[in-house]
Design an enzyme around this catalytic site. Structure first.
Site, mmCIF file in Angstrom:
data_model
loop_
_atom_site.group_PDB
_atom_site.id
_atom_site.type_symbol
_atom_site.label_atom_id
_atom_site.label_comp_id
_atom_site.label_asym_id
_atom_site.label_seq_id
_atom_site.Cartn_x
_atom_site.Cartn_y
_atom_site.Cartn_z
ATOM 1 N N ARG A 1 51.088 -9.561 64.391
ATOM 2 C CA ARG A 1 50.210 -8.544 64.955
ATOM 3 C C ARG A 1 50.876 -7.888 66.172
ATOM 4 N NH1 ARG A 1 44.936 -12.276 65.569
ATOM 5 N NH2 ARG A 1 46.599 -13.794 65.957
ATOM 6 N N LYS B 1 48.260 -12.536 71.213
ATOM 7 C CA LYS B 1 48.184 -13.969 71.479
ATOM 8 C C LYS B 1 48.512 -14.287 72.927
ATOM 9 C CE LYS B 1 47.086 -16.701 69.267
ATOM 10 N NZ LYS B 1 45.669 -17.144 69.166
ATOM 11 N N TYR C 1 44.246 -12.383 74.153
ATOM 12 C CA TYR C 1 43.590 -13.672 73.960
ATOM 13 C C TYR C 1 44.322 -14.705 74.815
ATOM 14 C CZ TYR C 1 41.075 -11.886 69.858
ATOM 15 O OH TYR C 1 40.250 -11.175 69.018
ATOM 16 N N HIS D 1 42.569 -18.312 75.481
ATOM 17 C CA HIS D 1 42.151 -19.640 75.011
ATOM 18 C C HIS D 1 42.681 -20.730 75.947
ATOM 19 C CE1 HIS D 1 40.543 -17.915 71.346
ATOM 20 N NE2 HIS D 1 41.690 -17.324 71.090
ATOM 21 N N GLU E 1 38.553 -13.181 74.501
ATOM 22 C CA GLU E 1 37.540 -14.054 73.900
ATOM 23 C C GLU E 1 36.336 -14.334 74.783
ATOM 24 O OE1 GLU E 1 40.459 -16.966 75.832
ATOM 25 O OE2 GLU E 1 40.602 -15.085 74.715
ATOM 26 N N ASP F 1 42.002 -22.886 68.239
ATOM 27 C CA ASP F 1 42.430 -22.186 69.456
ATOM 28 C C ASP F 1 41.728 -22.731 70.691
ATOM 29 O OD1 ASP F 1 44.401 -20.279 68.781
ATOM 30 O OD2 ASP F 1 42.897 -19.030 67.818
#
Length: 379
Positions: free
Chosen positions: A15, A75, A94, A96, A118, A270
């Site tokens: 991505r 990510k 993101y 996490h 998130e 995650d």
């Protein structure tokens, strides 16, 4: 503002933070965009598409991190990327952080303004920047589970939908949120026996209204989880506590009581995973076996379908990226309480309560921190 888009470097992550269309929108707002060479290759967007959209192409990630005021990724930054972050630089991706103390420490040390997709919220509840990838992962979880159930991949050798005269597989879906709802939609289409478990009766009602008798809804308690997991062929873990570590709903002992060749797919990996036996895996080496049960715990499942995932993600993230670029991060956060909830680390402080509790780090309330910081300099 200069917005930087580095190429993703996590294992089998294809991505990209911004599509060419998103770049064009940012440029139309008067911003500059610097994209690392071949960053969009995995979604079929060559450098020339980014050039046409108005971006400049950088030869290295170091150049992107060095010149950009805001980094837009998909990510969480890997260790080598975290070393490139600097004080006051915006990181929008993101994160996490709850199960990742090393990353959290590095982000604190960087002094960067780290906003996590998130934990951004919306009116009426929900997590609008997590939802697109939860949709993708939920739908993928069933096909991943079906693949793992094949004998050649360690499974029991059962077809999800069975055939005439042969019973179908039993799929148990833990969680009736976005992941669970999308997994259910695909699961019932296979003609498997589907059981959805959640502690929210309202969420179960939504599932019942969506698929009717094609799935059985069950209230979440220890007895019900144990009963249905023991008899399952495939269990999908899709539970989430925003920003916090996922609850461990399936114990190591319960895994030992499952049928040999059954499969666990942990979409919550995650956030640390919702099975006690879970540990993160990669697309290169996606599974392992404990007590005869196949575990699929790939931490970036949507990365396997990068084109769908990237465009779905950009549909959600672009308005927030524009707000951050147009207004600067201080004003954007002050004027948008939902975006403020996305602030996880800022100026060396952990500003997400759930992350602070999970990692036993000091918590700093974000609004009070913003009030203390100096007014932003002109971009």
């Amino acid at each position: 503002m200069m917005i930087g888009v580095p190429k993703e470097i996590k294992n089998n992550e294809y991505r990209v933070g911004l599509t060419p269309s998103s770049v064009r929108e940012l440029v139309a707002h008067g911003h500059s965009v610097l994209v690392e060479r071949n960053a969009g290759e995995g979604i079929g967007a060559p450098d020339e598409h980014y050039l046409i959209a108005g971006a400049a192409i950088a030869d290295s990630a170091e150049q992107v991190f060095g010149e950009a005021d805001m980094i837009v990724k998909v990510k969480e930054p890997q260790a080598v990327e975290r070393k490139c972050l600097r004080e006051g630089q915006i990181l929008f991706t993101y994160l996490h952080l709850a199960p990742d103390p090393e990353q959290c420490a590095d982000l604190e040390a960087s002094g960067a303004v780290c906003i996590a997709y998130e934990t951004v919220t919306q009116n009426g509840g929900g997590l609008p920047l997590l939802a697109p990838m939860s949709e993708v992962a939920g739908r993928m979880s069933i096909q991943a589970g079906a693949h793992c159930l094949e004998k050649a991949h360690g499974g029991s050798g059962i077809l999800l939908g069975g055939v005439a005269g042969v019973a179908p597989a039993k799929i148990v879906i833990l969680g009736a949120g976005v992941v669970g709802t999308n997994a259910t939609q695909i699961a019932v289409g296979t003609r498997a026996q589907v059981v959805v478990i959640d502690r929210s009766v309202e969420a179960l009602r939504r599932i019942d209204a969506l698929v009717g008798s094609r799935a059985t809804t069950v209230f979440s308690n220890r007895d019900n989880i144990e009963e249905h997991v023991r008899s399952a062929d495939l269990v999908i873990g899709g539970v989430l506590i925003p920003g916090a570590a996922a609850p461990k709903l399936v114990s190591r002992h319960l895994v030992g009581e499952m049928k040999a060749g059954s499969v666990l797919v942990d979409v919550a990996i995650d956030q640390g995973g919702c099975f006690e036996t879970s540990r993160a895996t990669t697309h290169t080496d996606p599974t392992y076996v404990i007590d005869g049960v196949v575990h699929y715990c790939v931490a970036n499942m949507p990365g396997a379908v990068p084109r769908t995932s990237t465009y779905a993600l950009n549909n959600a993230t672009l308005p927030y990226a524009l707000q951050l670029a147009d207004q600067g991060w201080r004003r954007a956060l002050k004027e948008n309480a939902h975006l403020m909830h996305g602030l996880n680390v800022c100026n060396g402080k952990v500003t997400c309560k759930e992350v602070a509790e999970a990692l036993e780090r000091p918590y700093r309330e974000p609004q009070s921190l913003l009030n203390e910081l100096q007014a932003p300099r002109a971009a």
